[in-house]
Write a protein that holds these residues in place. Structure first.
Motif, short mmCIF file in Angstrom:
data_model
loop_
_atom_site.label_atom_id
_atom_site.label_comp_id
_atom_site.label_asym_id
_atom_site.label_seq_id
_atom_site.Cartn_x
_atom_site.Cartn_y
_atom_site.Cartn_z
N TYR A 34 0.81 -1.22 0.00
CA TYR A 34 0.00 0.00 0.00
C TYR A 34 0.84 1.27 0.00
O TYR A 34 0.34 2.35 0.30
CB TYR A 34 -0.94 0.01 1.20
CG TYR A 34 -2.11 -0.92 1.02
CD1 TYR A 34 -3.20 -0.54 0.22
CD2 TYR A 34 -2.13 -2.16 1.61
CE1 TYR A 34 -4.27 -1.39 0.04
CE2 TYR A 34 -3.20 -3.02 1.44
CZ TYR A 34 -4.28 -2.64 0.65
OH TYR A 34 -5.34 -3.48 0.47
N ASP A 92 0.90 4.20 17.15
CA ASP A 92 0.93 5.36 16.24
C ASP A 92 1.95 6.39 16.71
O ASP A 92 2.69 6.96 15.89
CB ASP A 92 -0.47 5.97 16.17
CG ASP A 92 -0.58 7.05 15.12
OD1 ASP A 92 -0.53 6.70 13.92
OD2 ASP A 92 -0.73 8.22 15.50
N ASN A 105 4.73 7.61 5.28
CA ASN A 105 3.71 8.40 4.58
C ASN A 105 2.64 8.73 5.61
O ASN A 105 1.80 7.89 5.95
CB ASN A 105 3.12 7.58 3.42
CG ASN A 105 2.15 8.39 2.59
OD1 ASN A 105 1.59 9.39 3.06
ND2 ASN A 105 1.95 7.97 1.35
N THR A 106 2.69 9.99 6.11
CA THR A 106 1.79 10.39 7.20
C THR A 106 0.33 10.29 6.79
O THR A 106 -0.52 9.83 7.57
CB THR A 106 2.09 11.83 7.64
OG1 THR A 106 3.47 11.94 7.96
CG2 THR A 106 1.26 12.20 8.86
N ASP A 107 0.02 10.66 5.55
CA ASP A 107 -1.37 10.57 5.08
C ASP A 107 -1.86 9.13 5.07
O ASP A 107 -3.02 8.86 5.41
CB ASP A 107 -1.49 11.18 3.68
CG ASP A 107 -1.23 12.68 3.68
OD1 ASP A 107 -1.43 13.30 4.75
OD2 ASP A 107 -0.81 13.21 2.63
N PHE A 108 -0.97 8.23 4.70
CA PHE A 108 -1.36 6.81 4.66
C PHE A 108 -1.63 6.28 6.07
O PHE A 108 -2.60 5.55 6.29
CB PHE A 108 -0.25 6.00 3.98
CG PHE A 108 -0.49 4.52 4.03
CD1 PHE A 108 -1.50 3.93 3.28
CD2 PHE A 108 0.28 3.71 4.86
CE1 PHE A 108 -1.72 2.57 3.33
CE2 PHE A 108 0.07 2.35 4.92
CZ PHE A 108 -0.94 1.77 4.16
N HIS A 110 -2.66 8.00 8.61
CA HIS A 110 -3.94 8.53 9.06
C HIS A 110 -5.11 7.78 8.43
O HIS A 110 -6.13 7.53 9.08
CB HIS A 110 -4.04 10.03 8.73
CG HIS A 110 -3.23 10.90 9.65
ND1 HIS A 110 -3.39 10.89 11.02
CD2 HIS A 110 -2.25 11.82 9.40
CE1 HIS A 110 -2.56 11.75 11.58
NE2 HIS A 110 -1.84 12.32 10.61
N SER A 111 -4.94 7.39 7.18
CA SER A 111 -6.05 6.73 6.48
C SER A 111 -6.30 5.31 6.99
O SER A 111 -7.43 4.81 6.91
CB SER A 111 -5.75 6.68 4.97
OG SER A 111 -4.61 5.86 4.70
N ILE A 112 -5.27 4.66 7.51
CA ILE A 112 -5.46 3.28 8.00
C ILE A 112 -5.63 3.23 9.52
O ILE A 112 -5.72 2.14 10.09
CB ILE A 112 -4.26 2.38 7.59
CG1 ILE A 112 -2.98 2.84 8.32
CG2 ILE A 112 -4.08 2.34 6.10
CD1 ILE A 112 -1.82 1.85 8.17
N ARG A 116 -6.89 -0.06 11.14
CA ARG A 116 -5.92 -0.77 11.99
C ARG A 116 -6.48 -0.98 13.39
O ARG A 116 -6.33 -2.06 13.98
CB ARG A 116 -4.62 0.04 12.04
CG ARG A 116 -3.59 -0.53 13.02
CD ARG A 116 -2.32 0.29 12.97
NE ARG A 116 -1.42 -0.19 11.95
CZ ARG A 116 -0.32 0.45 11.56
NH1 ARG A 116 -0.04 1.65 12.07
NH2 ARG A 116 0.47 -0.05 10.64
#
Length: 346
Positions: A34, A92, A105-108, A110-112, A116
């Protein structure tokens, strides 16, 4: 025993390390799929795997010593939820604190975050339910084991009481006979005292050993019949017949003596002249069979007694083997027969 414990612990650690490496590797590959690079994905997987391991250890230690009752079932779900929140936010924080910005990848992340957290909650809840179920099974097995031990203790106690009752039953009869012989035939009274002493000594010595061989039992019964012959004189004759090759077969101590005593008492009651009692030991398939045959006159009535001998033997057989079909009696016009079957435990 200690070496076996060490080997078991060593195998457990090897399995744990193998599972941890496999889990970390799969998580790393998934994160790389991912968009994370190898270093970031690996560090992320290691951090969360270690937190998972700590969470599993915490749950296992809690449910090892405490199994929730019906009123506290909610703890099976609350503890995993509480632990999932701690692992999610701690992981986290550690990922962002330990991994350089260039590797993540900070955005990734946050998205998971929610996904998670849901996965962590599912895993901890499943492990919590499994530990609770395992604890219930262990409690059930322990309860059944305690029940079996309690039943065994009750059986042992009842068997001991029966044995203690059997000995005085014969002893009182012998003492009454000795009392009657003291004045009329002192020599026979003295002989009977000596024989009774030998008999009781043998009984006490065998107390700890519940099972004896056929050869030992016959020696014991012959000593018993010698005492009875002093009581009843020439009128009593007991013949023993032993099938060849069964001398080492075993039976519980004091199992045949009350039956033989019963046969002597009922044979001599209401009959005149010589009384012959036959005691046969033989093998029946893999079991030991004992047949006691004595003359019997139904017209003469029955000797006074409570029938304790037969009932005691029947009860002992049930306590030892759990069966009621091992003792059979048969009364014909002139003969009474007792058939005793002793299963061999080995």
């Amino acid at each position: 025993m200690f070496l076996q414990f060490i080997r078991h612990q060593k195998k457990a650690w090897i399995k744990l390390i193998a599972i941890s490496i496999t889990w970390t590797s799969l998580c790393t590959l998934l994160l790389m799929h991912y968009g994370l690079n190898l270093e970031g994905a690996l560090l992320d997987s290691i951090i969360f795997s270690l937190l998972f391991l700590l969470g599993f250890m915490l749950l296992e230690n809690i449910f090892r010593f405490y199994i929730p009752t019906k009123g506290n079932k909610i703890l099976v779900f609350i503890l995993p939820l509480f632990l999932s929140v701690i692992v999610l936010y701690s992981g986290d924080f550690l990922v962002k604190w330990t991994i350089p910005d260039a590797l993540i990848n900070t955005d990734f992340l946050h998205s998971i975050f929610v996904v998670r957290g849901f996965i962590i909650l599912l895993i901890f809840t499943a492990y919590s339910l499994m530990l609770n179920f395992q604890g219930k099974l262990e409690e059930q097995v322990a309860a059944e084991d305690r029940e079996v031990k309690m039943q065994q203790m009750v059986k042992e106690s009842e068997l001991y009481q029966l044995r203690q009752q059997l000995q005085p039953h014969f002893l009182f009869n012998s003492l009454n006979s000795i009392s009657a012989l003291v004045k009329m035939q002192p020599d026979k009274a003295r002989e009977m005292v000596l024989q009774l002493s030998d008999f009781l000594r043998g009984t006490i010595q065998k107390e700890a050993n519940k099972w004896i061989t056929v050869q030992e039992e016959i020696s014991f019964l012959k000593l018993f019949t010698d005492i009875e012959k002093v009581r009843f004189g020439h009128r009593l004759q007991v013949n023993f017949k032993v099938e060849s090759g069964i001398e080492e077969m075993k039976l519980p101590h004091l199992m045949v003596q009350p039956l033989l005593e019963n046969a002597i008492k009922h044979s001599l009651y209401g009959l005149t002249g010589e009384v012959i009692i036959q005691v046969d030991f033989r093998k029946r398939e893999k079991n030991l069979e004992i047949i006691i045959t004595n003359p019997f006159d139904p017209k003469a009535g029955q000797a006074k007694g409570s029938g304790f001998g037969l009932e005691a033997v029947r009860r002992r057989l049930f306590l030892i083997f759990g069966r009621y079909d091992l003792l059979k009696t048969n009364a014909s016009a002139q003969q009474f027969t007792v058939e005793l079957l002793i299963p061999q435990l080995s």
